[in-house]
Design a protein around this motif. Structure first.
Motif, mmCIF file in Angstrom:
data_model
loop_
_atom_site.group_PDB
_atom_site.id
_atom_site.type_symbol
_atom_site.label_atom_id
_atom_site.label_comp_id
_atom_site.label_asym_id
_atom_site.label_seq_id
_atom_site.Cartn_x
_atom_site.Cartn_y
_atom_site.Cartn_z
ATOM 1 N N SER A 1 0.915 -1.105 -0.095
ATOM 2 C CA SER A 1 0.000 0.034 0.106
ATOM 3 C C SER A 1 0.815 1.187 0.009
ATOM 4 O O SER A 1 1.928 1.274 0.347
ATOM 5 C CB SER A 1 -0.845 -0.003 1.182
ATOM 6 N N GLN A 2 0.529 2.330 -0.420
ATOM 7 C CA GLN A 2 1.050 3.526 -0.402
ATOM 8 C C GLN A 2 1.460 3.813 1.006
ATOM 9 O O GLN A 2 2.392 4.327 1.306
ATOM 10 C CB GLN A 2 0.212 4.798 -0.915
ATOM 11 N N THR A 3 0.536 3.829 1.882
ATOM 12 C CA THR A 3 0.858 4.246 3.333
ATOM 13 C C THR A 3 1.893 3.099 3.847
ATOM 14 O O THR A 3 2.900 3.610 4.720
ATOM 15 C CB THR A 3 -0.395 3.934 4.150
ATOM 16 N N ASP A 4 2.358 1.961 3.366
ATOM 17 C CA ASP A 4 3.425 1.142 3.901
ATOM 18 C C ASP A 4 4.569 1.277 2.876
ATOM 19 O O ASP A 4 5.541 0.557 3.493
ATOM 20 C CB ASP A 4 2.885 -0.368 3.939
ATOM 21 N N ALA A 5 4.561 2.027 1.758
ATOM 22 C CA ALA A 5 5.571 1.846 0.799
ATOM 23 C C ALA A 5 7.056 2.487 1.529
ATOM 24 O O ALA A 5 7.869 1.914 1.097
ATOM 25 C CB ALA A 5 5.173 2.893 -0.266
ATOM 26 N N ASP A 6 7.047 3.296 2.169
ATOM 27 C CA ASP A 6 8.191 4.017 2.855
ATOM 28 C C ASP A 6 9.144 2.882 3.554
ATOM 29 O O ASP A 6 10.337 2.912 3.437
ATOM 30 C CB ASP A 6 8.087 5.302 3.582
ATOM 31 N N SER A 7 8.435 2.095 4.258
ATOM 32 C CA SER A 7 9.053 0.994 5.165
ATOM 33 C C SER A 7 9.507 0.029 4.239
ATOM 34 O O SER A 7 10.516 -0.884 4.633
ATOM 35 C CB SER A 7 7.873 0.342 5.856
ATOM 36 N N HIS A 8 9.267 0.052 3.027
ATOM 37 C CA HIS A 8 9.917 -0.939 1.960
ATOM 38 C C HIS A 8 11.331 -0.335 1.287
ATOM 39 O O HIS A 8 11.863 -1.033 0.457
ATOM 40 C CB HIS A 8 9.044 -1.502 0.800
ATOM 41 N N VAL A 9 11.521 1.072 1.568
ATOM 42 C CA VAL A 9 12.669 1.729 0.951
ATOM 43 C C VAL A 9 13.864 1.740 1.615
ATOM 44 O O VAL A 9 13.797 1.993 2.645
ATOM 45 C CB VAL A 9 12.218 3.250 0.635
ATOM 46 N N MET B 1 7.376 15.173 -10.041
ATOM 47 C CA MET B 1 6.927 13.808 -10.577
ATOM 48 C C MET B 1 5.438 13.979 -10.732
ATOM 49 O O MET B 1 4.744 14.534 -9.759
ATOM 50 C CB MET B 1 7.264 12.604 -9.548
ATOM 51 N N ILE B 2 4.856 13.177 -11.627
ATOM 52 C CA ILE B 2 3.333 12.852 -11.965
ATOM 53 C C ILE B 2 2.794 12.046 -10.969
ATOM 54 O O ILE B 2 1.909 12.212 -10.086
ATOM 55 C CB ILE B 2 3.107 12.544 -13.403
ATOM 56 N N PHE B 3 3.406 10.779 -10.561
ATOM 57 C CA PHE B 3 3.164 9.727 -9.856
ATOM 58 C C PHE B 3 4.452 9.630 -8.604
ATOM 59 O O PHE B 3 5.729 9.719 -9.298
ATOM 60 C CB PHE B 3 2.943 8.566 -10.438
ATOM 61 N N ARG B 4 4.069 9.946 -7.370
ATOM 62 C CA ARG B 4 5.179 9.920 -6.537
ATOM 63 C C ARG B 4 5.570 8.488 -6.226
ATOM 64 O O ARG B 4 4.804 7.584 -6.424
ATOM 65 C CB ARG B 4 4.654 10.670 -5.029
ATOM 66 N N ILE B 5 6.635 8.423 -5.273
ATOM 67 C CA ILE B 5 7.230 7.203 -5.155
ATOM 68 C C ILE B 5 6.377 6.081 -4.425
ATOM 69 O O ILE B 5 6.353 5.081 -4.790
ATOM 70 C CB ILE B 5 8.583 7.272 -4.359
ATOM 71 N N PRO B 6 5.388 6.472 -3.335
ATOM 72 C CA PRO B 6 4.549 5.364 -2.579
ATOM 73 C C PRO B 6 3.673 4.961 -3.961
ATOM 74 O O PRO B 6 3.317 3.826 -3.849
ATOM 75 C CB PRO B 6 3.909 6.390 -1.648
ATOM 76 N N ILE C 1 5.490 2.510 -5.947
ATOM 77 C CA ILE C 1 5.805 1.248 -5.337
ATOM 78 C C ILE C 1 4.417 0.105 -5.261
ATOM 79 O O ILE C 1 4.394 -0.896 -5.505
ATOM 80 C CB ILE C 1 6.352 1.461 -3.988
ATOM 81 N N GLU C 2 3.265 0.976 -5.029
ATOM 82 C CA GLU C 2 2.051 0.596 -4.812
ATOM 83 C C GLU C 2 1.620 -0.214 -6.317
ATOM 84 O O GLU C 2 1.364 -1.371 -6.313
ATOM 85 C CB GLU C 2 0.847 1.391 -4.581
#
Length: 223
Positions: free
Chosen positions: A70-78, A149-154, A157-158
């Motif tokens: 999910s976008q909310t969890d994406a940062d924990s995967h970076v 960016m048009i689409f941000r990193i989260p 990743i999602e």
């Protein structure tokens, strides 16, 4: 060597416009072979007949694998970031696009993904406010900011993880797209790229390489 290179296309509006493409309604991506990696300071090999274009990008290194992230969890995967250049054989790409064929040849040549050193996530306060620059022989060609960016990193990743599992064993690399200003790199050119924090002015990475003519191998001739 990392697991795989996932490259996002058309993620900066001005770059979309400069190539005359339509803006995507959702992220789209293609894959580049790991054999295309080129460490900073190396030689970019340009095959005969190929019109090579530079595309400087922020790379996201995956540190925790997963699917349907999910976008909310994406940062924990970076795990962190890297400065990179997605080299493109533009005339090859134009040719295969007209024929409805895949882009792999245009993106997949050996040395066509110059990559800088790993930047731990803790050193990047805001990945959506970083300056990306690229110079050829000392002259600025690309000077953009990741805030565009048009689409941000989260979201990236999602989207990617909803299609394919992202791996962390070696750290998948997600290239997040390029700002406008792409153009030709010719044999003999020296390319210098930088990544810096727009708020503090702190330089986070330098990437440089020299373009040379490839001996032998593939030769492009449009039909």
């Amino acid at each position: 060597m990392r697991e795989q290179i996932v490259a996002i296309g058309r993620n900066y509006d001005l770059h979309v416009k400069e190539l005359g493409n339509a803006a995507p309604k959702e992220p789209f991506f293609f894959l580049k072979p790991t054999s295309s990696y080129l460490p900073s300071g190396g030689n970019l090999e340009i095959p005969s007949g190929v019109l090579a274009h530079h595309e400087v990008e922020l790379g996201v290194v995956i540190g925790k694998g997963g699917r349907d992230i999910s976008q909310t969890d994406a940062d924990s995967h970076v795990a962190g970031y890297a400065l990179a250049v997605d080299m493109t054989a533009r005339n090859v790409q134009d040719h295969v696009k007209k024929s409805g064929l895949p882009w792999t040849t245009a993106k997949g040549f050996d040395t066509f993904t110059p990559i800088g050193s790993f930047i731990p996530k803790e050193k990047v306060l805001d990945p959506h406010n970083l300056n990306l620059t690229l110079k050829i022989n000392g002259a600025f060609k690309q000077n953009g900011n990741t805030k565009d960016m048009i689409f941000r990193i989260p979201r990236l990743i999602e989207h990617v993880s909803s299609i394919m599992t992202l791996e962390a064993r070696e750290g998948d690399l997600v290239l997040t797209g390029t700002p406008d200003g792409v153009g030709q790199v010719s044999p003999g050119d020296k390319v210098e790229c930088t990544l810096s924090d727009n708020n503090s002015g702190t330089q986070l990475a330098i990437l440089d390489f020299v373009a040379v003519a490839r001996r032998g191998g593939y030769q492009f001739a449009s039909l």
